[in-house]
Scaffold this active site. Structure first.
Site, mmCIF file in Angstrom:
data_model
loop_
_atom_site.group_PDB
_atom_site.id
_atom_site.type_symbol
_atom_site.label_atom_id
_atom_site.label_comp_id
_atom_site.label_asym_id
_atom_site.label_seq_id
_atom_site.Cartn_x
_atom_site.Cartn_y
_atom_site.Cartn_z
ATOM 1 N N GLU A 1 -51.524 51.400 -11.042
ATOM 2 C CA GLU A 1 -51.037 50.685 -11.665
ATOM 3 C C GLU A 1 -49.844 51.318 -11.778
ATOM 4 O O GLU A 1 -49.422 52.145 -11.550
ATOM 5 C CB GLU A 1 -52.228 51.072 -12.788
ATOM 6 C CG GLU A 1 -52.514 52.831 -12.690
ATOM 7 C CD GLU A 1 -53.589 53.398 -13.847
ATOM 8 O OE1 GLU A 1 -54.230 52.813 -14.733
ATOM 9 O OE2 GLU A 1 -54.036 54.038 -13.442
ATOM 10 N N ASP B 1 -47.860 61.058 -17.785
ATOM 11 C CA ASP B 1 -46.975 59.275 -17.221
ATOM 12 C C ASP B 1 -45.909 59.669 -18.137
ATOM 13 O O ASP B 1 -45.132 58.470 -18.592
ATOM 14 C CB ASP B 1 -47.495 57.986 -18.448
ATOM 15 C CG ASP B 1 -49.356 58.535 -18.320
ATOM 16 O OD1 ASP B 1 -49.649 59.071 -17.265
ATOM 17 O OD2 ASP B 1 -50.126 57.890 -19.608
#
Length: 529
Positions: free
Chosen positions: A187, A15
């Protein structure tokens, strides 16, 4: 033409959120249940990176005691404005089933090295938050929103709300600005502004082999946002031959020279499926098209194992020493604990100078108080060893060398006590939560003196070794063990971290028997897969 080899951050670095401040580049990555929270790496050329620090070092900033596996810090966002660094992060307490107990916070600092502030609580409506600094000075918080209700898609879209620094809270209306594409599972939002357009980069498709990153844009911050007609920007979907799989969840940066790059997560599978190193950070050069969209430099969607380097002077850093003799007053940046910070009450570098002393506490299955210190496995070919002084008195005393994914999957070569044999070595292997003692019976060893423990990993195979002070050579112990169970991909439910290697100590009697580790050596072999 100089190429940058991927991944730029090997091993579990998921991420990525990238940021440029002047001539310096920073990447913040998720740490999940591992402490300290969030890892920040620094570069000046996008090619060479060094660990720069972890912002969340205090229990007052992050307390994950009791957090479930693969909970904790998800998808941080690092940003900068007017002399201040901002870090937004989520602490996920529970994520299985219908609900997501995910709490979002903000910390700030005058520099990446800190000091970082105490956290400001923002909301709990979803995860993957980020912060956008608009040209007019206003600040906007975005995150995905979670809808637990039956019949609704749980990934309910990306929401926007203003952040008031003066009030220390989110203010004004909450507005859904984007609901994603048919890839779904939208997301990981990041907002950017260029040439009068607001660009929204999101992750889609889940974190596994259908993962992707998609770009949308609007001339108004609140939307409506239109999706790039050639979406996704990057994905490994439907191409199992690619070196980098699971490509998605990205972040954008512009160089001083006007070049643009995308960092994104990805995994390198063994046996076509098992990413034992976890999800890593890779880099792709991207270019703006005439109609104002981004594309990879070759115009395709698939991530490359190497990308064109920017027109920046090469800047290298000294490599991290392979051996840690534990002579410093604090642990090096490579070391991590589980869920709570290292505390002198259970991990001491001063009680026996030159040694790391670990007081035995709870089991490797505990989500509360483990005495475990570990580092990321960053290569498919590595060796690691330690020297331990430990004299267990009961079978409830254990200490040794651990290869660890989470409480459900690990391998543990440890010293313990047997009622008939005295001091022995045993290999504990836990696969999907199933406990197994590999050596039946355990191996009787010298009853006094130091012991040396060693492991070698070659792709998906682990061989363990030992020797005592009287032995000249290493002796194999136990069979070759398959490591693929220590991956996201081996579990019945999705999970998100990677393999760690380190030292641990347990005392199930509660007497806190200490184990002393003289050094730890981690070396990578230069081999190509």
């Amino acid at each position: 033409m100089t190429l940058i080899q991927n991944p730029i951050l090997p091993g579990f670095h998921a991420d990525p959120s990238i940021l440029r401040v002047g001539d310096d580049y920073y990447i913040a990555t998720s740490t999940f249940e591992w402490f300290p929270g969030v890892r920040i790496h620094h570069s000046k050329d996008l090619r060479h990176w060094r660990f720069a620090g972890s912002p969340l070092t205090r229990r007052s900033q992050l307390d994950m005691k009791g957090n479930m596996n693969s909970g904790g810090v998800w998808a941080p966002c690092l940003s900068y404005d007017n002399g201040t660094f901002y870090l937004i992060y989520t602490d996920v307490k529970q994520w299985h089933g219908a609900y997501k107990d995910a709490h979002n916070y903000l910390v700030t600092a005058p520099s990446v090295e800190g000091p970082w502030s105490e956290p400001v609580y923002l909301n709990s409506s979803g995860f993957d938050p980020s912060l956008f600094h608009d040209d007019d000075g206003r600040k906007w918080f975005v995150n995905m929103i979670w809808d637990y209700r039956s019949g609704n898609h749980p990934f309910a879209g990306i929401i926007l709300q203003e952040l008031s620094l003066e009030e220390g809270k989110l203010t004004g209306p909450v507005k859904t600005i984007y609901t994603g594409t048919d890839i779904k599972l939208t997301e990981g939002p990041h907002l950017y502004k260029k040439d009068g357009w607001y660009y929204l980069l999101t992750a889609e498709g889940g974190t596994e082999y259908d993962h992707a990153a998609t770009l949308a844009r609007s001339q108004k911050l609140e939307g409506p946002y239109e999706t790039d007609p050639n979406y996704p920007l990057v994905s490994s979907r439907a191409n199992p031959e690619l070196t980098i799989q699971k490509a998605g969840h990205g972040s954008l940066v512009e160089t001083q020279n006007g070049e643009w790059y995308l960092v994104h997560l990805g995994g390198r599978p063994l046996k076509g499926k098992y990413c034992t190193l976890g999800r890593e950070t890779s880099l792709q050069k991207v270019e703006w098209t005439e109609d104002g969209w981004l594309q990879l430099e070759d115009g395709g969607h698939f991530p490359h194992a190497a990308t064109t380097a920017p027109a920046l002077a090469e800047h290298t850093f000294d490599p991290e020493p392979a051996k840690d003799d534990f002579d410093d007053s604090s642990l090096r940046g490579c070391w991590n604990s589980l869920r709570i910070p290292v505390d002198p009450s259970w991990a001491s570098l001063s009680e026996r100078p030159g040694y790391l002393r670990l007081y035995g506490r709870e089991s490797l299955s505990s989500v509360h108080q483990q005495s475990l210190i570990a580092r990321r496995q960053t290569s498919f070919y590595c060796t690691f060893e330690t020297k331990i002084d430990y004299d267990p008195e009961y079978y409830q005393h254990k200490a040794g060398l651990v290869v660890y994914y989470d409480t459900e999957d690990h391998v543990y070569l440890h010293v313990t006590h047997h009622e008939l044999k005295g001091r022995v070595l045993q290999i504990l292997r836990t696969v999907s939560g199933n406990y197994e003692e590999v050596l039946l019976p355990p191996l009787r060893i010298s009853q006094t003196g130091s012991l040396y423990l060693r492991g070698e990993i070659h792709e998906d195979e682990l061989q363990l070794y030992y020797r005592d002070e009287e032995m000249n050579d290493w002796s194999k112990i136990g069979p070759v063990l398959d490591t693929t169970h220590m991956s996201d991909d081996s579990a019945p439910d999705v999970r998100f971290t990677g393999t760690f290697i380190g030292m641990a100590s347990q005392d199930y009697s509660g007497s806190r028997k200490p184990a002393d580790f003289d050094y730890f050596l981690y070396e990578e072999e230069k081999k190509e897969r």
